[in-house]
Motif scaffolding. Structure first.
Motif, PDB file in Angstrom:
ATOM      1  N   SER B  21      -2.662  52.317  48.667  1.00  0.00           N
ATOM      2  CA  SER B  21      -1.964  52.362  47.393  1.00  0.00           C
ATOM      3  C   SER B  21      -0.472  52.193  47.674  1.00  0.00           C
ATOM      4  CB  SER B  21      -2.223  53.692  46.708  1.00  0.00           C
ATOM      5  OG  SER B  21      -1.688  54.727  47.493  1.00  0.00           O
ATOM      6  N   ARG B  22       0.233  51.684  46.676  1.00  0.00           N
ATOM      7  CA  ARG B  22       1.669  51.502  46.796  1.00  0.00           C
ATOM      8  C   ARG B  22       2.331  52.835  47.164  1.00  0.00           C
ATOM      9  NH1 ARG B  22       4.772  47.130  45.197  1.00  0.00           N
ATOM     10  NH2 ARG B  22       3.006  45.845  44.683  1.00  0.00           N
ATOM     11  N   LYS B  23       1.713  53.905  46.610  1.00  0.00           N
ATOM     12  CA  LYS B  23       2.294  55.228  46.819  1.00  0.00           C
ATOM     13  C   LYS B  23       2.279  55.601  48.295  1.00  0.00           C
ATOM     14  CE  LYS B  23       1.342  58.697  43.530  1.00  0.00           C
ATOM     15  NZ  LYS B  23       0.280  59.622  43.149  1.00  0.00           N
ATOM     16  N   LEU B  27       5.401  56.185  50.717  1.00  0.00           N
ATOM     17  CA  LEU B  27       5.531  57.515  51.316  1.00  0.00           C
ATOM     18  C   LEU B  27       5.719  57.393  52.825  1.00  0.00           C
ATOM     19  CD1 LEU B  27       5.346  60.535  50.454  1.00  0.00           C
ATOM     20  CD2 LEU B  27       3.017  60.482  51.341  1.00  0.00           C
ATOM     21  N   ALA B  28       4.918  56.474  53.444  1.00  0.00           N
ATOM     22  CA  ALA B  28       5.037  56.263  54.891  1.00  0.00           C
ATOM     23  C   ALA B  28       6.443  55.777  55.240  1.00  0.00           C
ATOM     24  CB  ALA B  28       3.999  55.264  55.366  1.00  0.00           C
TER      25      ALA B  28
END
Lengths: 226, 261
Positions: B21-23, B27-28
Motif C-alpha cells: 500500500s502507498r501507506k 512509512l518505510a
C-alpha cells in the motif's frame, strides 16, 4: 502392538541390516584407526604422557564424531531405495518410534566402535589414566547418545536437501558444540585426574534430555512435512 | 482421446500480485529518513564524547560494538517465535505460515549481519586493547557459537530442496534457539576471563554520565536500522514467495514459458 514393540521392530531391522552388510561398523572402525595413526604423527604420544592425557579425550571424541557422520548419513540413505521412506510415512506406526529405533541402532554401532577404539588408544598412546576410569562408562554412553540422537534427527532432516552428505556436519556440529565441550572436558578430567567430571556429566545429561525430547516431538513433522 | 480445457485465465488473475500500500511505502521512507538522522546524531555524539581515562579515543568503537552485540541477541528470539509459528500454522493456515517463514529468514539474516559486525568490532577493539585479536573466553566463545548457529541456519536454507526450505529451516530454528542457553551456561562454566560487562557487571561497572547519551543514541539508531532492514527483507521474501507461487501455478497449468511471469 504398543510403542515399545514398534521401537523394537525398527531397532531389530536396523541391526539385522547392519549384521548382513556390516557397512557402518567396518567403515567406522577403520576410519577411527586411521585417525589414531594420523594424530600420532602430529605429536609424539609415547614421549609426553602428560600432554597425551590432556589431549586424548579431545582426539577420541573428534575421531568418533567424524566416524559417526558416515554411519548417520548411510542410515537414512538406505530408506530412500525402493521408496521405503514413503512406506514409513504411510505406516500406522508412530513416527517417533522410527526415529528412536534408528537412533538406538546407531547408538549401538557407535558404542561398539568406541569399545574397540578405547583400548587402541590406551595401547598406541601409552595412556595411563589418573582419574576414576570407571566414570568413562558413564561419559561414553552419554556423549555417544548426544551425538547420535541429534545426528539421526538431522540426517533425516538433511534428506530433504541437496548435497546432504556435506550438510549434515555443517548443521550438526554447531548444535552439538555444548555437548562436545562437555564430553571432551569430562573425558579429559577423568584421564588427567585434575578435576571432577561431575559437572560435565550433568551438562551432558541435561543436554540429552532436552534434545531427545525436542527430536521426539519434531520428528513426525520432519517425516511428514513436504 | 484428447482432453480439452476451457480458456485459462492469465496467471495474474489467480494470485494477486504483492502490492504494497502507498501507506506502508511512505512509512518505510519516513522510517528510513528518521533512522539516518538518529544514526548521524549518534555518530556526532560518539565523536564528541569525552576521551576515556585509560583507553583514550580507542574506546569509541564501543559505541558501535555495544549496540550491534546487544541487538544481535534480540533477533534470534524473533527467529525462534517465527519458526514455532510456522510449525504450528503449516497445515491449518498456509498463508500465515508463509509470513512466519518470511519473518524467520529476515531475522536470521539480520542476526548474522549484526553478530558479524559485533565480532568484527570486538576483534578490532581486542587487538588494540588486549594486544590479541581473539581470546577463547566465555563471552567471546558463546558469541562465536551464536554466529556459527545462525550461519549454519543460512547454509541449510541455501541447500534445502525447493519447496521444503521453510519446513527444514523452521526445525533448525527451534533447535538453535534451544541450543543458545545451553551453550551460554556450559561455556560460562568452562571459562570466564573476559572483563565483566560494562553494563550490569556489578560494582564499578557502568560508564560515565557524559558518555551515556552517545550509547543510547547509537543503540536507538541501530535498533531503528535493524527494524528497517528486517521489514525490508521481509517484504523481499514475501515477493519471492509470491514469485514461486506464480511459477508453480503456471507449471501446474502446463503453461510453460510463463514461469518468469
Amino acid at each position: 502392538m504398543n510403542y515399545a514393540d514398534y521401537v523394537l521392530a525398527h531397532f531389530a531391522k536396523e541391526v539385522r541390516l547392519e549384521w548382513r552388510a556390516r557397512d557402518a561398523i567396518n567403515g567406522m572402525l577403520f576410519f577411527t584407526l586411521l585417525v589414531v595413526v594420523v594424530f600420532a604423527m602430529a605429536f609424539d604420544p609415547a614421549s609426553y604422557p602428560t600432554i597425551t592425557r590432556q589431549i586424548s579425550g579431545g582426539l577420541l571424541w573428534v575421531a568418533v564424531l567424524f566416524a559417526s557422520m558416515n554411519a548417520l548419513n548411510q542410515s537414512w540413505a538406505r530408506e530412500l531405495k525402493n521408496s521405503v521412506l514413503d512406506a514409513h510415512r504411510l505406516a500406522p506406526a508412530p513416527p517417533s518410534a522410527l526415529f528412536l529405533g534408528k537412533a538406538l541402532a546407531n547408538f549401538l554401532f557407535v558404542t561398539a566402535t568406541e569399545m574397540v577404539l578405547a583400548p587402541v588408544f590406551v595401547v598406541f598412546y601409552n595412556l595411563h589414566p589418573l582419574g576414576q576410569t570407571w566414570l568413562l562408562l558413564v561419559v561414553l554412553p552419554l556423549g555417544t547418545w548426544a551425538l547420535v540422537g541429534n545426528g539421526t534427527f538431522f540426517a533425516a532432516l538433511s534428506l530433504r536437501t541437496r548435497n546432504r552428505e556435506l550438510l549434515l556436519p555443517l548443521i550438526l556440529f554447531p548444535i552439538s558444540l555444548p555437548a562436545l565441550l562437555a564430553m571432551i572436558q569430562a573425558t579429559t578430567s577423568i584421564l588427567t585426574g585434575d578435576a571432577s567430571p561431575m559437572l560435565w556429566i550433568k551438562v551432558l545429561f541435561a543436554y540429552n534430555i532436552v534434545f531427545t525430547t525436542a527430536c521426539l516431538m519434531l520428528f513426525g513433522f520432519v517425516l511428514q512435512g513436504e | 482421446m484428447r482432453f480439452v480445457t476451457g480458456p485459462t485465465p492469465p496467471p495474474h488473475d489467480r494470485i494477486k500480485p504483492v502490492k504494497d500500500s502507498r501507506k506502508s511505502t511512505s512509512l518505510a521512507g519516513i522510517w528510513f529518513g528518521l533512522t539516518m538522522l538518529v544514526m548521524a546524531y549518534g555518530f556526532y555524539q560518539a565523536m564528541v564524547a569525552p576521551k576515556e581515562a585509560t583507553m583514550g579515543n580507542l574506546y569509541r568503537v564501543f559505541f558501535y560494538h555495544f549496540p550491534h552485540t546487544i541487538l544481535s541477541f534480540i533477533f534470534p528470539y524473533i527467529n525462534c517465535v517465527a519458526s514455532l509459528l510456522f510449525i504450528f500454522w503449516r497445515q491449518s493456515k498456509p498463508e500465515l505460515a508463509a509470513k512466519a517463514d518470511a519473518w524467520a529468514v529476515a531475522s536470521a539474516e539480520i542476526t548474522v549481519v549484526y553478530s558479524t559486525v559485533g565480532l568484527a568490532t570486538g576483534m578490532l577493539w581486542g587487538r588494540a586493547a588486549w594486544g590479541i585479536w581473539w581470546a577463547w573466553d566465555a563471552r567471546l566463545t558463546t558469541y562465536l557459537l551464536l554466529w556459527l548457529l545462525y550461519v549454519s541456519y543460512m547454509m541449510l536454507r541455501s541447500f534445502a530442496a525447493g519447496g521444503q526450505t521453510a519446513m527444514v529451516a523452521s526445525v533448525l530454528g527451534v533447535f538453535a534457539a534451544i541450543d543458545v542457553p545451553i551453550c551460554y551456561m556450559s561455556i560460562h562454566w568452562w571459562r570466564t576471563q573476559h572483563p565483566a560487562p560494562v553494563f550490569g557487571g556489578g560494582d564499578g561497572s557502568g560508564i560515565d554520565k557524559s558518555m551515556a547519551s552517545a550509547v543510547l543514541w547509537n543503540v536507538a539508531a541501530f535498533l531503528m536500522w535493524g527494524i528497517f532492514i528486517l521489514g525490508w527483507r521481509y517484504a523481499l521474501e514475501r515477493r519471492r514467495q509470491h514469485q514461486d507461487n506464480l511459477a508453480t501455478e503456471a507449471m501446474l497449468r502446463g503453461d510453460i514459458g510463463s514461469e518468469n511471469a
